[in-house]
Design a protein around this motif. Sequence first.
Motif, PDB file in Angstrom:
ATOM      1  N   ASP A   1       3.187   9.048   5.749  1.00  0.00           N
ATOM      2  CA  ASP A   1       2.689   7.941   6.573  1.00  0.00           C
ATOM      3  C   ASP A   1       3.818   7.008   7.013  1.00  0.00           C
ATOM      4  N   MET A   2       4.663   6.630   6.078  1.00  0.00           N
ATOM      5  CA  MET A   2       5.710   5.664   6.412  1.00  0.00           C
ATOM      6  C   MET A   2       6.743   6.264   7.349  1.00  0.00           C
TER       7      MET A   2
ATOM      8  N   HIS B   1       2.842   2.338   2.198  1.00  0.00           N
ATOM      9  CA  HIS B   1       3.144   2.944   3.494  1.00  0.00           C
ATOM     10  C   HIS B   1       3.020   1.970   4.665  1.00  0.00           C
ATOM     11  N   LEU B   2       3.109   0.691   4.398  1.00  0.00           N
ATOM     12  CA  LEU B   2       3.112  -0.297   5.475  1.00  0.00           C
ATOM     13  C   LEU B   2       4.450  -1.035   5.454  1.00  0.00           C
TER      14      LEU B   2
ATOM     15  N   VAL C   1       5.762   5.363  10.738  1.00  0.00           N
ATOM     16  CA  VAL C   1       6.049   3.954  10.998  1.00  0.00           C
ATOM     17  C   VAL C   1       7.527   3.767  11.325  1.00  0.00           C
TER      18      VAL C   1
ATOM     19  N   THR D   1      -0.982  -5.767   9.282  1.00  0.00           N
ATOM     20  CA  THR D   1      -1.709  -4.789   8.481  1.00  0.00           C
ATOM     21  C   THR D   1      -2.716  -4.023   9.336  1.00  0.00           C
TER      22      THR D   1
ATOM     23  N   TRP E   1      -0.858  -1.490  11.878  1.00  0.00           N
ATOM     24  CA  TRP E   1      -0.301  -0.258  11.327  1.00  0.00           C
ATOM     25  C   TRP E   1      -1.380   0.611  10.708  1.00  0.00           C
ATOM     26  N   GLN E   2      -2.406   0.023  10.124  1.00  0.00           N
ATOM     27  CA  GLN E   2      -3.492   0.844   9.603  1.00  0.00           C
ATOM     28  C   GLN E   2      -4.206   1.576  10.733  1.00  0.00           C
TER      29      GLN E   2
ATOM     30  N   GLN F   1       0.821  -1.210   0.000  1.00  0.00           N
ATOM     31  CA  GLN F   1       0.000   0.000   0.000  1.00  0.00           C
ATOM     32  C   GLN F   1       0.859   1.267   0.000  1.00  0.00           C
TER      33      GLN F   1
END
Length: 818
Positions: A338-339, A106-107, A342, A313, A316-317, A104
């Motif tokens: 986004d990443m 960004h995960l 993380v 998933t 992190w979402q 996606q």
Amino acid sequence: MRKILFPLLFSVLCSTLLSATLLAQQPDRSVAPMLQPGMDTPGQPFSYFALPTDEIGMMDDEAATEITPEGYLRTGSAELMFYSGPGTRRLLEPLDLPERTLEQGHLPIDHAHVLRNGIDYRLTTFAANLPGTTTPVNFIRVQLVNTHAQPTRAIFAVATRYDAEPNTGAARHGEFRFDRPVQGRFPGDYRQPGEVFDPHWVYSFGTSASGGGRFLRSGELLYAFPHTSTPAYRSLTLASRYNYPPELTPRALPVDRTTPVGLVRWMPVLAAAGAAGSTWTIDLRMPVQPTRDAATIAAIESDSFDAAHARVTAFWQAMLQRGMQISLPERKVVDTFDMSLVYDLIARDHIGSNYIQTVNKLHYHSFYLRDGADIAHMYDLTGYPGIAHQVLDFFALSQKPDGNFLSQPQQYDGWGEALWAYGQHYRITHDRVFAAWALPQIDRAVDWLIAARAQDPLHLIPASNVLDNEYIPGHLTGYSFLALSGLRLSIQMAQQMGRNDLVHKWQPVYDSYRQTFLAVLDKQTAANHNVIPPALDGNMGGQFWGNLLAVVPEPTLDPHDPRVTATLQAAQARYQEGIMTYGDGRFLHHYLTIKNTLTEVIRGDNPDQIEATRELYALLLHTSSTQAGFEFAIRPWGERNFQDNLAPHGWFAAEYRTLLRQMMVREEGSDLHLLSVVSPEWIGAGKTIAVAQAPTQFGTVAFTLTQPDAAHATLTLQTRFAGTPQVPAPHAILLHIPWFLHVNAASADGQPLTVSPATAQSGATLALPPSARVVQLNWSRIANAPATNLSYKSTVARYQAEYARRYAQWMHGAGSRE
């Protein structure tokens, strides 16, 4: 696959490289070797790094896993390697997987593939904790896909090794790998040293209850593989002389730290492309920390790839949805936002009662007050105040008995960073319990400052000689900027807490420090063409660093002060490839650029908006396809190689998130600013800009800018301002007009807004009432406006074209090369 040409030799580096834009300077062949321009695979996401490193892990675990440039998994205890076959000289050849993407976008679920001999080798890799535990395990799914029109035998193998090159006694034991053994560098030695290579380790294979396999080192599981219908051929090493007789008897091996051991090979026959059976899949598991615990091993082997994938998933979402969300027409801009969160959460350690913010778990698995302050600030600005609070709790352990905040010897920027970090957290959260905890620490810190100034010849933060950052001994300018920022917010916090005793004590210290510092600064800038120098002792050398902090994190000088302007221009004159350089122009420096970009966002004039947009894309240009930033060590217009300064870098991640947040929404005094900098790529018919759950010192802000056609836009606002004496609403909401647009008419909730000719001039804004909910805009593009072709895609294309031009010239001057 990328094809990289490394010249054998290169000459001494130039001392100074000047370029204000990507295309501003003729190439100098003495700077660095170059790569073949065709190394970037067409149709694949652009990745700036020639040899990228990545990091997979879970939030707050004590360890994470590096994905090496080859695509191997390095945990700090072992390195899992992958092979394909048949090779040209031997049956097995190491796989090379430098091109990677994220699920996606960004995960932290890494996807890589490479085509060899008509077989597409696809790897999906991520880390997950075992259910109900904090035990991290790496999950690897390998898929072999036949692209031939006829059935084909594929070959895949896996093995482990301790390290990537012989132990020479040097600090670094492998190219593009974090140091071995893993060492903790936190106050109080919170981490234990990692494993050291033992030539007496006993290697063996085992079998799980389900018939799968295990490879063990002195009884500890290194990796596990399932039972498949395709036979698994096992051997202790690649070299047959170590495997006979008998082949798999557990034993110590006469191998060194780099020898692959525990080889397992599969050779399935795949059906023709597109037919049933053309794909073969196997799932591997690798504990981040080798274990001999039977229950843990059983849990590892029973935890399926799909179940772990679903957990990771969902985790992190949910984490991303908790905080500020930004939607823009460019995925790269948002995916990096986004990443970056993380990456910083993976870099955080939870050890005992402490939450320790490190920079990454690779090259910089350490705590620094300066990095930690900016990372905590990012958490606060983007909707994670609880996480910021946990990080800031650990700052107290860096306060010395004399009151100074110090995480590294002589790095006195930590004093101002700690006070500012406390103050900015209170400013946005209004957490009175936190303030009551922080104020006594700050008071002891002020006592240290009073005593230190009394002993200092300039009556400033003491001089240092750490030869880091500014890389010059003396009274570093940035230390004073940060001290004033921290004191300023501390006084505001004490005022709002009703601690007039502290206000009366600290305000004279602030006033005296500011007066003394500005007097010294005036003298130094007058002798330096108005440029703020890195140090204040009359030596105009050193690297630009803290002298870029006149406006950020807090405004000590007016954003348009001539000294700020001159320093920005001097910094930009050092740019190469659109970003800052370091080491007198020898290296690119990624996150250092953002201090300038944030200053340009605040200044807000048309030239500043253009330059901030250009720098945003230059920053993104210098990230990987997995949204990772770096620190420095890359040569301008060179081999795109950060050497051992491994990505992802957590300070870049935090600074990038802060930058994009400030571009979308920011506070300045009693006003709230929206869309301070907007790219031309985000404006146009059918495009939308949206922000949700953005915390500010006034309350929460959300807005959506929809554009049904080129001439009209609707800004829908959803604000929740506290509107109390302690937390007042903003005096005004200022909507910035991009440099390439002219507003013809505007209204807020049906009431016309005053639109003057100035709305097309430099730094124009529309003043909205704080209660505004729906703003209608009628605008038009300004003919011949500059820099309207800026975008991430065009920035990459311009860079690649310029790189190819320089490469051709470099090759012509260097002679013919293959």
